[in-house]
Write a protein that holds these residues in place. Structure first.
Motif, PDB file in Angstrom:
ATOM      1  N   SER A 107       0.851  -1.192   0.000  1.00 27.91           N
ATOM      2  CA  SER A 107       0.000   0.000   0.000  1.00 27.91           C
ATOM      3  C   SER A 107       0.885   1.240   0.000  1.00 27.91           C
ATOM      4  O   SER A 107       2.093   1.162   0.238  1.00 27.91           O
ATOM      5  CB  SER A 107      -0.880   0.007   1.251  1.00 27.91           C
ATOM      6  N   GLY A 135     -10.196  -2.329   0.754  1.00 29.54           N
ATOM      7  CA  GLY A 135     -10.839  -1.375   1.651  1.00 29.54           C
ATOM      8  C   GLY A 135     -10.961  -0.027   0.947  1.00 29.54           C
ATOM      9  O   GLY A 135     -11.434   0.050  -0.183  1.00 29.54           O
ATOM     10  N   ARG A 136     -10.492   1.021   1.622  1.00 31.94           N
ATOM     11  CA  ARG A 136     -10.580   2.360   1.042  1.00 31.94           C
ATOM     12  C   ARG A 136      -9.286   2.783   0.352  1.00 31.94           C
ATOM     13  O   ARG A 136      -9.152   3.939  -0.049  1.00 31.94           O
ATOM     14  CB  ARG A 136     -10.926   3.350   2.144  1.00 31.94           C
ATOM     15  N   ALA A 137      -8.342   1.886   0.245  1.00 28.79           N
ATOM     16  CA  ALA A 137      -7.045   2.210  -0.363  1.00 28.79           C
ATOM     17  C   ALA A 137      -6.748   1.234  -1.493  1.00 28.79           C
ATOM     18  O   ALA A 137      -7.528   0.323  -1.775  1.00 28.79           O
ATOM     19  CB  ALA A 137      -5.948   2.146   0.696  1.00 28.79           C
ATOM     20  N   TYR A 138      -5.616   1.449  -2.148  1.00 28.62           N
ATOM     21  CA  TYR A 138      -5.147   0.536  -3.177  1.00 28.62           C
ATOM     22  C   TYR A 138      -3.916  -0.204  -2.672  1.00 28.62           C
ATOM     23  O   TYR A 138      -3.143   0.314  -1.862  1.00 28.62           O
ATOM     24  CB  TYR A 138      -4.734   1.294  -4.444  1.00 28.62           C
ATOM     25  N   PRO A 171      -8.141  -2.379  -5.399  1.00 27.82           N
ATOM     26  CA  PRO A 171      -8.663  -1.794  -4.161  1.00 27.82           C
ATOM     27  C   PRO A 171      -8.695  -2.806  -3.024  1.00 27.82           C
ATOM     28  O   PRO A 171      -9.028  -3.968  -3.224  1.00 27.82           O
ATOM     29  CB  PRO A 171     -10.083  -1.356  -4.544  1.00 27.82           C
TER      30      PRO A 171
END
Length: 124
Positions: free
Chosen positions: A24, A62-65, A60
């Motif tokens: 991440s 969750g809310r991130a990559y 993706p």
């Protein structure tokens, strides 16, 4: 035409290639912060640019990559070399100049690579 990477792009790609697993922005940020002060948004922007350039793939979580390299460092370097040769204007002269500058170790690596890779009879 492929172009080389900027200093931060290169540093991030080196970290990604060394990790050998998806990472991440936060993972890369924490790694970079061991050596320098850098903002999360800076790392996020550079990783997004590397994705846009086709060097990193992302998915993706969750809310991130989570990012990972598309190709190995060696494959990327080979593409840069091939692009430089194609853009040289005189490929034979460029290759001669390249060969003149090889160290003994580099020449040995080239010879070993040529033994592994079969001659293609003039095919590109």
């Amino acid at each position: 035409m492929l172009r080389g990477l900027g200093e931060l792009e290169s540093t991030i790609m080196d970290r990604m290639w060394a990790r050998r697993r998806p990472a991440s922005v936060r993972d890369v940020l924490e790694d970079l912060r061991q050596e320098r002060t850098i903002a999360y948004t800076t790392v996020m922007t550079v990783m997004d640019k590397l994705h846009t350039k086709g060097l990193l793939r992302r998915r993706p979580v969750g809310r991130a990559y989570v990012y990972e390299p598309i190709a190995s460092k060696e494959a990327y370097t080979a593409d840069l070399m091939r692009s430089a040769l194609a853009d040289s204007g005189n490929q034979a002269a460029t290759l001669v100049h390249f060969l003149e500058r090889l160290t003994a170790e580099e020449a040995a690596a080239l010879e070993a690579a040529l033994q592994v890779f079969p001659h293609r009879g003039g095919q590109a």
